[in-house]
Enzyme design. Structure first.
Site, PDB file in Angstrom:
ATOM      1  N   SER A   1     -14.938  -7.252  -7.625  1.00 34.73           N
ATOM      2  CA  SER A   1     -16.360  -7.036  -7.909  1.00 34.73           C
ATOM      3  C   SER A   1     -16.666  -6.960  -9.404  1.00 34.73           C
ATOM      4  O   SER A   1     -17.749  -7.361  -9.828  1.00 34.73           O
ATOM      5  CB  SER A   1     -16.869  -5.794  -7.193  1.00 34.73           C
ATOM      6  OG  SER A   1     -16.131  -4.664  -7.559  1.00 34.73           O
TER       7      SER A   1
ATOM      8  N   HIS B   1      -5.502   0.282  -2.786  1.00 33.65           N
ATOM      9  CA  HIS B   1      -6.469   0.336  -3.859  1.00 33.65           C
ATOM     10  C   HIS B   1      -6.300   1.648  -4.622  1.00 33.65           C
ATOM     11  O   HIS B   1      -6.113   2.697  -4.045  1.00 33.65           O
ATOM     12  CB  HIS B   1      -7.896   0.130  -3.339  1.00 33.65           C
ATOM     13  CG  HIS B   1      -8.409   1.180  -2.394  1.00 33.65           C
ATOM     14  ND1 HIS B   1      -7.959   1.342  -1.112  1.00 33.65           N
ATOM     15  CD2 HIS B   1      -9.323   2.157  -2.591  1.00 33.65           C
ATOM     16  CE1 HIS B   1      -8.581   2.348  -0.536  1.00 33.65           C
ATOM     17  NE2 HIS B   1      -9.427   2.857  -1.403  1.00 33.65           N
TER      18      HIS B   1
ATOM     19  N   GLY C   1     -11.162  -1.028  -7.532  1.00 34.85           N
ATOM     20  CA  GLY C   1     -12.004  -0.219  -8.393  1.00 34.85           C
ATOM     21  C   GLY C   1     -11.674  -0.327  -9.864  1.00 34.85           C
ATOM     22  O   GLY C   1     -12.016   0.552 -10.645  1.00 34.85           O
TER      23      GLY C   1
ATOM     24  N   HIS D   1       0.811  -1.218   0.000  1.00 39.55           N
ATOM     25  CA  HIS D   1       0.000   0.000   0.000  1.00 39.55           C
ATOM     26  C   HIS D   1       0.840   1.263   0.000  1.00 39.55           C
ATOM     27  O   HIS D   1       0.311   2.354   0.159  1.00 39.55           O
ATOM     28  CB  HIS D   1      -0.931  -0.016   1.212  1.00 39.55           C
ATOM     29  CG  HIS D   1      -1.741  -1.271   1.274  1.00 39.55           C
ATOM     30  ND1 HIS D   1      -1.359  -2.362   2.021  1.00 39.55           N
ATOM     31  CD2 HIS D   1      -2.876  -1.620   0.641  1.00 39.55           C
ATOM     32  CE1 HIS D   1      -2.245  -3.327   1.855  1.00 39.55           C
ATOM     33  NE2 HIS D   1      -3.176  -2.907   1.025  1.00 39.55           N
TER      34      HIS D   1
END
Length: 196
Positions: free
Chosen positions: A166, A111, A145, A91
């Site tokens: 997702s 992310h 995302g 990260h």
């Protein structure tokens, strides 16, 4: 497990790896999931599991992926885990450099964009992705995302690929979602080549 196995069976031809990332699963449950994928025709070298060095003993998959907690507690070089492919989630640039020094084969960085799996965390953005990509020599995979609409941007920032959750797993048609992502990646590679 059944819905995961069914979706993974539909998409594996379109993706480089299927990552078993269910953190609540025991080692035995992760191995069961991997064996179920193999029985459905997913090649074992395409299965990556979150885990520990204990996974190397089971030989049902192509690699392991560790979080930051594991990298700091592991007292050997990462890349020596029976030469399994080893990935590490990072990260920050500092974490990326540590993982590279310890022998990681690749990094998940993110992310990058707002993500349903990190609802209360500020995205790190393209500039920080680009910084990590330019400061390490191992492949950086963007996560968070990621969809077809931003594949070109992450590739321009230097990411060698994308890890998605997702975009595929919550889709009504996971195979179509995976195929669309593969096309976006292929198209971004064409436009990144010199002379095009």
């Amino acid at each position: 497990m059944n819905s995961f196995v069914h979706a993974a069976t539909d998409v594996w031809r379109w993706v480089d790896y299927i990552h078993i990332r269910e953190k609540k699963l025991t080692l035995e449950q992760q191995i069961q999931w991997a064996q179920s994928l193999k029985k459905k025709g997913v090649p074992s070298n395409r299965i990556i599991m979150n885990g520990s060095d204990q996974l190397a003993k089971h030989g049902v998959f192509g690699g392991v992926h560790w979080g930051q907690a594991a990298i700091h507690s592991y007292d050997k070089e990462l890349g020596r885990v029976d030469r399994l492919r080893v990935g590490v989630s990072v990260h920050s640039l500092e974490e990326a450099k540590v993982a590279e020094e310890r022998g990681a084969d690749y990094l998940f960085y993110g992310h990058v964009y707002a993500s349903p799996s990190k609802p209360n965390c500020e995205p790190r953005g393209l500039a920080s992705l680009a910084e990590v990509c330019t400061k390490v020599s191992i492949p950086v995979i963007a996560i968070g995302g990621i969809g077809t609409e931003n594949i070109a941007a992450i590739r321009t920032a230097g990411a060698k690929g994308a890890a998605v959750i997702s975009t595929i797993w919550t889709s009504n048609n996971p195979e179509l979602a995976a195929a669309s992502l593969r096309r976006a990646i292929t198209n971004s590679q064409k436009y990144a080549e010199p002379g095009r």
